[in-house]
Every structure is written in C-alpha cells, then in structure tokens.
Design a protein around this motif. Structure first.
Motif, PDB file in Angstrom:
ATOM      1  N   GLN A 131      76.825  44.671 114.113  1.00 27.13           N
ATOM      2  CA  GLN A 131      76.784  45.876 114.943  1.00 27.13           C
ATOM      3  C   GLN A 131      76.633  47.142 114.094  1.00 27.13           C
ATOM      4  OE1 GLN A 131      80.282  46.085 117.420  1.00 27.13           O
ATOM      5  NE2 GLN A 131      80.082  43.963 118.049  1.00 27.13           N
ATOM      6  N   TYR A 132      76.831  47.014 112.802  1.00 29.20           N
ATOM      7  CA  TYR A 132      76.871  48.196 111.939  1.00 29.20           C
ATOM      8  C   TYR A 132      75.674  48.255 111.013  1.00 29.20           C
ATOM      9  CZ  TYR A 132      81.479  48.322 113.875  1.00 29.20           C
ATOM     10  OH  TYR A 132      82.505  48.351 114.768  1.00 29.20           O
ATOM     11  N   GLU A 133      75.279  49.474 110.688  1.00 26.11           N
ATOM     12  CA  GLU A 133      74.149  49.743 109.817  1.00 26.11           C
ATOM     13  C   GLU A 133      74.484  49.426 108.361  1.00 26.11           C
ATOM     14  OE1 GLU A 133      72.212  53.873 108.411  1.00 26.11           O
ATOM     15  OE2 GLU A 133      72.414  53.642 110.569  1.00 26.11           O
ATOM     16  N   SER A 134      75.731  49.590 107.985  1.00 24.26           N
ATOM     17  CA  SER A 134      76.173  49.406 106.600  1.00 24.26           C
ATOM     18  C   SER A 134      75.910  47.997 106.091  1.00 24.26           C
ATOM     19  CB  SER A 134      77.675  49.679 106.483  1.00 24.26           C
ATOM     20  OG  SER A 134      77.956  51.001 106.787  1.00 24.26           O
ATOM     21  N   ASP A 162      78.184  54.083 108.347  1.00 26.00           N
ATOM     22  CA  ASP A 162      79.295  53.731 109.245  1.00 26.00           C
ATOM     23  C   ASP A 162      80.293  52.785 108.580  1.00 26.00           C
ATOM     24  OD1 ASP A 162      77.586  51.563 109.169  1.00 26.00           O
ATOM     25  OD2 ASP A 162      77.268  51.470 111.327  1.00 26.00           O
ATOM     26  N   GLU A 163      80.388  52.849 107.262  1.00 30.62           N
ATOM     27  CA  GLU A 163      81.231  51.921 106.504  1.00 30.62           C
ATOM     28  C   GLU A 163      82.702  51.957 106.897  1.00 30.62           C
ATOM     29  OE1 GLU A 163      81.962  54.623 102.495  1.00 30.62           O
ATOM     30  OE2 GLU A 163      80.261  53.259 102.531  1.00 30.62           O
ATOM     31  N   ALA A 181      83.112  50.219 110.310  1.00 30.86           N
ATOM     32  CA  ALA A 181      82.840  48.791 110.124  1.00 30.86           C
ATOM     33  C   ALA A 181      84.006  48.103 109.427  1.00 30.86           C
ATOM     34  CB  ALA A 181      81.556  48.612 109.314  1.00 30.86           C
TER      35      ALA A 181
END
Length: 83
Positions: free
Chosen positions: A28-31, A69-70, A73
């Motif tokens: 779900q996260y870009e990181s 978005d670390e 996440a």
C-alpha cells in the motif's frame, strides 16, 4: 530511512497467510520496505521473498522503510507484526 527491530507477535509466525497480509500492507505504500533476518534481506512487497524467511513467533526481524511515506508504513507494519 527508518530501521527498526521488531519481535514477531503473531501466534503462527510468518507462515503463508500472515505473510500474504504483510505483503498487502507493505504494497500500500510508495516506500521501499525490506525485512531482514540474520541470513537474508528481502523486499517486503515480494510474497516469494517473504515466504523464504520462515520466521516463527517470538523471533526478531529488522524492518527498514525508505521513502515519502516511510513513517506511516513502518508504523502499520510494526503494528501488524506485533499482533
């Protein structure tokens, strides 16, 4: 980049179903998100990579997240792994 050691609190450890859920959460996260053990470092968004770890309840892993978005996440992954 965030890096944190987390003890697996899931009763069944990182077996098939919990791994699938972890991969869904990470995806779900870009990181870039990685899970490390003493022997391996795998992409948390890769179901095949995660299945190779075979970690049990009570074992410690290191989770790292790097990206916009670390922080979010890392929080969600840690919450899930702790059970």
């Amino acid at each position: 980049m965030l890096k944190k050691t987390v003890t697996i609190g899931l009763a069944s450890g990182l077996e098939a179903r919990p791994v699938a859920m972890l991969v869904q959460i990470a995806s779900q996260y870009e990181s870039m998100i990685y899970v490390e053990t003493q022997n391996a470092r795998v992409n948390a968004k890769s179901i095949m990579g995660m299945m190779t770890l075979g970690m049990g309840a009570g074992e410690a892993i290191t989770v790292s997240a790097d990206g916009a978005d670390e922080s979010v996440a890392m929080g969600e992954i840690e919450k899930y792994l702790r059970g």
